[in-house]
Design a protein around this motif. Structure first.
Motif, PDB file in Angstrom:
ATOM      1  N   UNK A  25      36.959  27.853  -1.524  1.00 18.81           N
ATOM      2  CA  UNK A  25      37.348  26.452  -1.336  1.00 18.81           C
ATOM      3  C   UNK A  25      37.839  26.277   0.096  1.00 18.81           C
ATOM      4  N   UNK A  26      37.142  25.429   0.860  1.00 20.66           N
ATOM      5  CA  UNK A  26      37.429  25.260   2.285  1.00 20.66           C
ATOM      6  C   UNK A  26      37.940  23.854   2.584  1.00 20.66           C
ATOM      7  N   UNK A  27      39.076  23.770   3.231  1.00 18.69           N
ATOM      8  CA  UNK A  27      39.678  22.480   3.581  1.00 18.69           C
ATOM      9  C   UNK A  27      39.018  21.905   4.827  1.00 18.69           C
ATOM     10  N   UNK A  28      39.470  20.730   5.241  1.00 17.17           N
ATOM     11  CA  UNK A  28      38.894  20.042   6.383  1.00 17.17           C
ATOM     12  C   UNK A  28      39.699  20.214   7.658  1.00 17.17           C
ATOM     13  N   UNK A  29      39.230  19.580   8.712  1.00 15.79           N
ATOM     14  CA  UNK A  29      39.888  19.602  10.014  1.00 15.79           C
ATOM     15  C   UNK A  29      41.224  18.870   9.941  1.00 15.79           C
TER      16      UNK A  29
END
Length: 241
Positions: free
Chosen positions: A6-10
């Protein structure tokens, strides 16, 4: 037990930005890796000097810890990184939430030229609900040069999308003021996958998992992954007459 990256945003908070999704995934039996990409989860100034390749390196390292079969889910910038992971790994599924393949702000393409004059920009208007917006856990501003790295990532990603062959789900936010709908739909169109879906949550802002439809989005993504990653049932034995 399948694994999900699970990858978050900038500028996103590494844990809180993904709302109810990680716990829903764990409750469904997934092993979840949720890394803090370099420069995030501390203070905006820590983004200074970070390259987009550093974010990709962090994502790859976390992905490698997961059991197979594996899937990758990414929000905004995370949706771009997720495509790279899916293109080069053994991912069985990709979920991209409002992937940042383009930007609504007309000044965005000028960031490389504006950086010496305007060293930082305010955080984007990514949440529609006023009360939730007041509780926004993300950075309130970011270094302009760090955004230039995001621009470079966005420009490098289209070529990788054609190399994604796993099942893919692309999610659009109906009230996204950060990433225009055309960019999300282009991401979907460029995917090489033959099994790819595009869905739209009409009441959500860019941070879908922090806004009005957070539970609906989390449930939809979890259910989709359960279906896609379900073990293939064994073929029935051949009949012998």
């Amino acid at each position: 037990m399948p694994g999900v990256l699970v990858l978050h945003g900038f500028t996103s908070h590494p844990e809180r930005t993904m709302g109810p999704l990680p716990e829903r995934l764990r409750a469904a039996g997934f092993t979840v890796a949720q890394p803090a990409l370099r420069g995030h989860g501390t203070r905006p100034e820590d983004l200074a000097g970070v390259r987009w390749e550093d974010w990709l390196e962090d994502a790859r390292a976390a992905y490698a810890t997961l059991p197979e079969p594996r899937a990758v889910v990414g929000l905004s910038m995370g949706g771009l990184l997720a495509a790279w992971i899916a293109a080069e790994g053994e991912a069985r599924a990709l979920v991209a939430l409002a992937p940042a393949l383009g930007f609504a702000n007309p000044l965005a393409p000028l960031a490389p030229y504006l950086a010496p004059l305007i060293p930082r920009f305010p955080g984007p208007d990514s949440i529609r609900d006023p009360e939730r917006k007041r509780r926004n856990p993300n950075y309130p501003y970011f270094p302009t040069r760090a955004f230039v790295e995001l621009l470079e990532l966005a420009r490098a990603t289209p070529a990788r999308l054609a190399e994604v062959w796993c099942a893919a789900l692309v999610v659009e936010a109906g009230h996204d003021r950060v990433v225009p709908a055309r960019a999300v739909r282009r991401y979907h169109a460029l995917l090489g996958s033959t099994h790819k879906e595009h869905v739209r949550f009409p009441e959500s802002g860019h941070d879908l998992l922090l806004d009005l439809e957070d539970e609906r989005v989390a449930a939809f993504v979890t259910d989709w992954l359960v279906r896609v990653l379900a073990p293939t049932p064994p073929s029935p034995p051949e009949r012998v007459d």
